[in-house]
Design a protein around this motif. Sequence first.
Motif, PDB file in Angstrom:
ATOM      1  N   ALA A  33       4.681   0.893  -3.304  1.00  0.00           N
ATOM      2  CA  ALA A  33       3.938   1.310  -2.107  1.00  0.00           C
ATOM      3  C   ALA A  33       3.062   0.179  -1.588  1.00  0.00           C
ATOM      4  CB  ALA A  33       3.087   2.539  -2.423  1.00  0.00           C
ATOM      5  N   ILE A  34       2.400  -0.535  -2.486  1.00  0.00           N
ATOM      6  CA  ILE A  34       1.527  -1.642  -2.085  1.00  0.00           C
ATOM      7  C   ILE A  34       2.352  -2.812  -1.547  1.00  0.00           C
ATOM      8  CG2 ILE A  34      -0.079  -3.400  -2.959  1.00  0.00           C
ATOM      9  CD1 ILE A  34      -1.202  -1.231  -4.832  1.00  0.00           C
ATOM     10  N   LYS A  35       3.490  -3.089  -2.182  1.00  0.00           N
ATOM     11  CA  LYS A  35       4.364  -4.168  -1.712  1.00  0.00           C
ATOM     12  C   LYS A  35       4.818  -3.929  -0.278  1.00  0.00           C
ATOM     13  CE  LYS A  35       4.880  -7.148  -5.104  1.00  0.00           C
ATOM     14  NZ  LYS A  35       4.570  -8.589  -4.902  1.00  0.00           N
ATOM     15  N   LYS A  36       5.054  -2.659   0.054  1.00  0.00           N
ATOM     16  CA  LYS A  36       5.579  -2.328   1.378  1.00  0.00           C
ATOM     17  C   LYS A  36       4.491  -2.112   2.422  1.00  0.00           C
ATOM     18  CE  LYS A  36       9.657  -0.117  -0.653  1.00  0.00           C
ATOM     19  NZ  LYS A  36      10.303   1.173  -0.979  1.00  0.00           N
ATOM     20  N   GLY A  37       3.300  -1.619   1.980  1.00  0.00           N
ATOM     21  CA  GLY A  37       2.303  -1.220   2.978  1.00  0.00           C
ATOM     22  C   GLY A  37       0.893  -1.729   2.775  1.00  0.00           C
ATOM     23  N   GLY A  38       0.665  -2.547   1.751  1.00  0.00           N
ATOM     24  CA  GLY A  38      -0.668  -3.099   1.541  1.00  0.00           C
ATOM     25  C   GLY A  38      -1.536  -2.267   0.617  1.00  0.00           C
ATOM     26  N   ARG A  70      -1.272  -5.249 -10.591  1.00  0.00           N
ATOM     27  CA  ARG A  70       0.064  -5.799 -10.865  1.00  0.00           C
ATOM     28  C   ARG A  70       0.851  -6.043  -9.581  1.00  0.00           C
ATOM     29  NH1 ARG A  70       5.153  -3.506 -13.036  1.00  0.00           N
ATOM     30  NH2 ARG A  70       4.270  -1.427 -12.879  1.00  0.00           N
ATOM     31  N   ALA A  71       0.589  -5.237  -8.563  1.00  0.00           N
ATOM     32  CA  ALA A  71       1.315  -5.386  -7.293  1.00  0.00           C
ATOM     33  C   ALA A  71       1.060  -6.740  -6.644  1.00  0.00           C
ATOM     34  CB  ALA A  71       0.923  -4.259  -6.339  1.00  0.00           C
ATOM     35  N   SER A  72      -0.086  -7.368  -7.004  1.00  0.00           N
ATOM     36  CA  SER A  72      -0.445  -8.665  -6.410  1.00  0.00           C
ATOM     37  C   SER A  72       0.060  -9.857  -7.218  1.00  0.00           C
ATOM     38  CB  SER A  72      -1.971  -8.763  -6.276  1.00  0.00           C
ATOM     39  OG  SER A  72      -2.472  -7.709  -5.489  1.00  0.00           O
ATOM     40  N   GLU A  73       0.635  -9.580  -8.379  1.00  0.00           N
ATOM     41  CA  GLU A  73       1.081 -10.673  -9.234  1.00  0.00           C
ATOM     42  C   GLU A  73       2.276 -11.402  -8.624  1.00  0.00           C
ATOM     43  OE1 GLU A  73       1.845  -9.052 -13.071  1.00  0.00           O
ATOM     44  OE2 GLU A  73      -0.283  -8.617 -13.485  1.00  0.00           O
ATOM     45  N   LYS A  74       2.280 -12.700  -8.793  1.00  0.00           N
ATOM     46  CA  LYS A  74       3.354 -13.525  -8.255  1.00  0.00           C
ATOM     47  C   LYS A  74       4.683 -13.171  -8.923  1.00  0.00           C
ATOM     48  CE  LYS A  74       4.519 -18.387  -7.401  1.00  0.00           C
ATOM     49  NZ  LYS A  74       4.117 -19.791  -7.631  1.00  0.00           N
ATOM     50  N   GLY A  75       5.691 -13.007  -8.100  1.00  0.00           N
ATOM     51  CA  GLY A  75       7.017 -12.719  -8.627  1.00  0.00           C
ATOM     52  C   GLY A  75       7.320 -11.247  -8.827  1.00  0.00           C
ATOM     53  N   GLN A  76       6.303 -10.381  -8.673  1.00  0.00           N
ATOM     54  CA  GLN A  76       6.543  -8.951  -8.837  1.00  0.00           C
ATOM     55  C   GLN A  76       7.218  -8.382  -7.600  1.00  0.00           C
ATOM     56  OE1 GLN A  76       5.943  -6.558 -11.500  1.00  0.00           O
ATOM     57  NE2 GLN A  76       7.337  -5.603 -10.037  1.00  0.00           N
ATOM     58  N   GLU A  77       8.397  -7.805  -7.780  1.00  0.00           N
ATOM     59  CA  GLU A  77       9.172  -7.235  -6.683  1.00  0.00           C
ATOM     60  C   GLU A  77       8.906  -5.735  -6.551  1.00  0.00           C
ATOM     61  OE1 GLU A  77      11.005  -9.050  -4.690  1.00  0.00           O
ATOM     62  OE2 GLU A  77      10.737 -10.917  -5.806  1.00  0.00           O
ATOM     63  N   ALA A  78       9.275  -5.183  -5.408  1.00  0.00           N
ATOM     64  CA  ALA A  78       9.217  -3.727  -5.226  1.00  0.00           C
ATOM     65  C   ALA A  78      10.323  -3.089  -6.061  1.00  0.00           C
ATOM     66  CB  ALA A  78       9.388  -3.368  -3.753  1.00  0.00           C
ATOM     67  N   TYR A  79      10.150  -1.818  -6.381  1.00  0.00           N
ATOM     68  CA  TYR A  79      11.115  -1.116  -7.220  1.00  0.00           C
ATOM     69  C   TYR A  79      12.104  -0.309  -6.380  1.00  0.00           C
ATOM     70  CZ  TYR A  79       8.444  -2.324 -11.372  1.00  0.00           C
ATOM     71  OH  TYR A  79       7.830  -3.019 -12.381  1.00  0.00           O
ATOM     72  N   ILE A  80      13.316  -0.170  -6.897  1.00  0.00           N
ATOM     73  CA  ILE A  80      14.382   0.577  -6.237  1.00  0.00           C
ATOM     74  C   ILE A  80      14.759   1.765  -7.130  1.00  0.00           C
ATOM     75  CG2 ILE A  80      16.769   0.496  -5.396  1.00  0.00           C
ATOM     76  CD1 ILE A  80      16.381  -2.594  -5.184  1.00  0.00           C
ATOM     77  N   GLU A  81      14.878   2.939  -6.527  1.00  0.00           N
ATOM     78  CA  GLU A  81      15.300   4.118  -7.294  1.00  0.00           C
ATOM     79  C   GLU A  81      16.818   4.257  -7.249  1.00  0.00           C
ATOM     80  OE1 GLU A  81      13.468   8.402  -7.840  1.00  0.00           O
ATOM     81  OE2 GLU A  81      14.556   8.311  -5.938  1.00  0.00           O
ATOM     82  N   LYS A  82      17.399   4.528  -8.419  1.00  0.00           N
ATOM     83  CA  LYS A  82      18.841   4.742  -8.520  1.00  0.00           C
ATOM     84  C   LYS A  82      19.118   5.892  -9.488  1.00  0.00           C
ATOM     85  CE  LYS A  82      21.957   2.221  -7.462  1.00  0.00           C
ATOM     86  NZ  LYS A  82      22.953   2.250  -6.357  1.00  0.00           N
ATOM     87  N   PHE A  83      20.249   6.566  -9.254  1.00  0.00           N
ATOM     88  CA  PHE A  83      20.719   7.597 -10.179  1.00  0.00           C
ATOM     89  C   PHE A  83      22.113   7.219 -10.653  1.00  0.00           C
ATOM     90  CE2 PHE A  83      17.610   9.716  -7.531  1.00  0.00           C
ATOM     91  CZ  PHE A  83      16.886  10.478  -8.444  1.00  0.00           C
TER      92      PHE A  83
END
Length: 247
Positions: A33-38, A70-83
């Motif tokens: 959420a933070i990666k996408k919207g601050g 953790r959302a501000s850490e360098k290299g941390q990507e957003a997460y993707i949900e999969k089933f």
Amino acid sequence: MGRRSCKIAGRKTAQNAKKMKMYSRFGKEVVSAIKKGGHSPVSNPALATLLEKAKEMDIPKDIIDRNIKRASEKGQEAYIEKFYEIYGYGGAGMIVQVLTDKLTRTMPAIRLVLKDYGGKMADSGSIMFKFKRARVVTVKATDVDKDQLLAIALDAGAEDVIEPSIDEDDSEEGSERYYKIVSSMDNYTAILSKLREEGITFETDGGFDLIPLRLVEVDDEAMDLNKQIVSKLLELDDVDAVYTDQK
């Protein structure tokens, strides 16, 4: 006596593991959420919703703060949900829910579990249609009177109350087993409020559960093999939940 103690310890461990998985998933959702919207809940409605959800789920403040950081850490990507859908032993099906920041890590790890412990990847939709998405409240059987819980849940708009399963060699009725109150998304908050009013201790889900529309009965060997697959899948960090229609 020793075996009984082992069974109780096993159930407690399972419940604690489920809670830790729920906290882990919540943390991933915060990061995404933070990666996408601050960082500001005022301008980021997804984050604001998660912070409200944290109150419902009783998420400790340190877990929230840690994942915001953790959302501000360098290299941390957003997460993707999969089933991922799996054929188990004896005709049982499984659905593996993941939230991952690296699909190239997750998929091979799941395949390795199936290679070592059995099961087969299924095409998308092959297993999912056997489940419905619902909200679930969990209540320890020894913390509540069955008739009281049924009355409260159904009065508050629950769709169903699933009674705890009983192992063949369980002699102590209700010990470390749990009722599951199944609800639509719309009635979930009302059910939580009613349980709080009645002073009943409960655990929330992580946003939703997948409930099997029909349970599949398997023999003892298949049951043990499927339980092993589920256990090994849940050991993977990227896996948040495994749902099965095994009875």
